[in-house]
Design an enzyme around this catalytic site. Structure first.
Site, PDB file in Angstrom:
ATOM      1  N   LYS A 134       0.867  -1.189   0.000  1.00  0.00           N
ATOM      2  CA  LYS A 134       0.000   0.000   0.000  1.00  0.00           C
ATOM      3  C   LYS A 134       0.904   1.239   0.000  1.00  0.00           C
ATOM      4  CE  LYS A 134      -3.897   0.627   2.429  1.00  0.00           C
ATOM      5  NZ  LYS A 134      -5.022   0.802   1.505  1.00  0.00           N
TER       6      LYS A 134
HETATM    7  N1  PPE Z   1      -7.467  -2.388  -2.888  1.00  0.00           N
HETATM    8  C1  PPE Z   1      -6.906  -1.176  -2.652  1.00  0.00           C
HETATM    9  C2  PPE Z   1      -6.144  -0.523  -3.729  1.00  0.00           C
HETATM   10  C3  PPE Z   1      -7.074  -0.589  -1.404  1.00  0.00           C
HETATM   11  O1  PPE Z   1      -6.509   0.598  -1.172  1.00  0.00           O
HETATM   12  C4  PPE Z   1      -7.846  -1.234  -0.409  1.00  0.00           C
HETATM   13  C5  PPE Z   1      -8.067  -0.577   0.910  1.00  0.00           C
HETATM   14  C6  PPE Z   1      -8.398  -2.500  -0.712  1.00  0.00           C
HETATM   15  C7  PPE Z   1      -8.187  -3.044  -1.969  1.00  0.00           C
HETATM   16  C8  PPE Z   1      -9.154  -3.295   0.312  1.00  0.00           C
HETATM   17  O2  PPE Z   1      -8.278  -3.754   1.305  1.00  0.00           O
HETATM   18  P1  PPE Z   1      -8.751  -4.047   2.796  1.00  0.00           P
HETATM   19  O3  PPE Z   1      -9.007  -2.727   3.439  1.00  0.00           O
HETATM   20  O4  PPE Z   1      -7.601  -4.760   3.392  1.00  0.00           O
HETATM   21  O5  PPE Z   1      -9.965  -4.879   2.714  1.00  0.00           O
HETATM   22  N2  PPE Z   1      -8.258   0.830   0.829  1.00  0.00           N
HETATM   23  C9  PPE Z   1      -8.093   1.653   2.009  1.00  0.00           C
HETATM   24  C10 PPE Z   1      -7.950   3.123   1.664  1.00  0.00           C
HETATM   25  C11 PPE Z   1      -9.151   3.862   1.230  1.00  0.00           C
HETATM   26  C12 PPE Z   1      -8.876   5.350   1.095  1.00  0.00           C
HETATM   27  O6  PPE Z   1      -9.620   6.038   0.404  1.00  0.00           O
HETATM   28  O7  PPE Z   1      -7.928   5.849   1.722  1.00  0.00           O
HETATM   29  C13 PPE Z   1      -9.197   1.390   3.017  1.00  0.00           C
HETATM   30  O8  PPE Z   1     -10.233   0.825   2.665  1.00  0.00           O
HETATM   31  O9  PPE Z   1      -9.001   1.752   4.185  1.00  0.00           O
END
Ligand code: PPE
Length: 308
Positions: free
Chosen positions: A160
């Site tokens: 990330k």
């Molecule tokens: N893909 C991406 C690119 C991503 O950033 C997230 C989380 C996910 C999938 C889902 O991952 P998980 O949270 O482990 O289920 N995105 C984070 C950031 C959002 C933002 O706008 O800042 C979040 O959901 O916290």
């Protein structure tokens, strides 16, 4: 989305007043994007506020940094304790969103990040539905982006990475300006990767399908893995398979998962209704169970909760 300020932000082992939690304009990450973050939610449960899958998120933060060759000066245990303390100090009894960030601070300029100080911060604030109440209730209108997800040799998609979100941001702006709620990005091979901050699932003939994260260049979602467990427990099979955009158009149901978004149904993709355009029965059942699990209303998922 506007932020609701809270009292204190944890910065390198100390609590700093919200308004004083600033960085120098020559902080390395601000210029070059080398840094990593997490998004974590905490929920009110019958036995006090609990952070959802805290250890898994902090492990992913450390893994993101490993990929970037950034040495975080805190252990997994220290990061978890700091997150719990951040919720306690801010008296966020009703739950909150937590944002841990590892960034390179002030001291060096030039692309070379080696030698820059590694700073760590954890902020927490109350955060409502990521795409609004209407998307939760009625589903989100999605657009396949003209921006591709990163090729894994251009940007490590398992991390990330702060700078990696320029890609997501371009897709998001394009979708919003075109009148949609959210973008879905295809990988360099033309297969479905993920949304800007969410993983994608479809339901076809009763089977749940999600793109395999590493092949699709998608983040290995912690919500995605929670949903897989919940779906199995509800008696549904889940398969990780490559998806094409027409698989989205023809899905019986579809939804996206992420910490911020939680679980949100897709009502349409490129103006093709998903099913009849309304959240389907499997999506609804999974969403209900997820909401109960994160709030400590399902004993079988207690392991996912860390009381602060
Ligand atoms: N893909 C991406 C690119 C991503 O950033 C997230 C989380 C996910 C999938 C889902 O991952 P998980 O949270 O482990 O289920 N995105 C984070 C950031 C959002 C933002 O706008 O800042 C979040 O959901 O916290």
């Amino acid at each position: 989305m506007p932020i609701t300020p809270t009292k204190k932000i944890w910065m390198d082992g100390k609590f700093v007043d919200w308004q004083d939690a600033t960085v120098h304009v020559l902080s390395h990450t601000l210029h070059y994007g080398t840094g990593a973050f997490e998004g974590i939610r905490a929920y009110k449960t019958p036995n006090g506020v609990a952070i959802f899958r805290l250890k898994d998120h902090m492990e992913r933060l450390l893994r993101s940094c490993k990929i970037l060759k950034v040495d975080v000066p805190y252990s997994l245990t220290e990061l978890c304790e700091a997150a719990k303390e951040t919720v306690r100090v801010n008296e966020l009894h009703e739950g909150c969103y937590l944002r841990p960030l590892v960034y390179l601070g002030y001291g060096e300029m030039g692309v070379n990040p080696i030698g820059s100080p590694v700073n760590t911060a954890i902020a927490a604030w109350p955060w409502g539905p990521y795409l609004g109440d209407d998307a939760v209730e009625n589903g989100a209108r999605m657009k396949i982006s003209s921006w591709s997800r990163h090729h894994p040799n251009a940007m490590p998609t398992a991390s990330k990475t702060v700078g990696g979100y320029v890609n997501a941001s371009l897709a998001k702006v394009e979708a919003i300006l075109a009148g949609y709620d959210e973008a879905i990005m295809l990988g360099p091979d033309g297969r479905v990767s993920e949304a800007t901050g969410e993983n994608i699932f479809i339901v076809r003939d009763g089977l749940l399908i999600s793109p395999p994260p590493s092949e699709a260049g998608a983040l290995r979602g912690i919500t995605q893995s929670s949903i897989v467990k919940i779906a199995h427990d509800l008696g549904h099979e889940v398969s990780f398979e490559a998806l094409r955009r027409d698989d989205l158009y023809l899905a019986d149901e579809a939804f996206m998962t992420g910490t911020a978004v939680e679980v949100v149904p897709l009502s349409s993709v490129d103006d093709r209704l998903v099913g009849d355009g309304k959240p389907g029965p499997i999506t609804r059942a999974i969403t209900t169970t997820y909401h109960q699990a994160v709030r400590g209303e399902r004993p079988q998922y207690e392991d996912w909760l860390t009381r602060v």
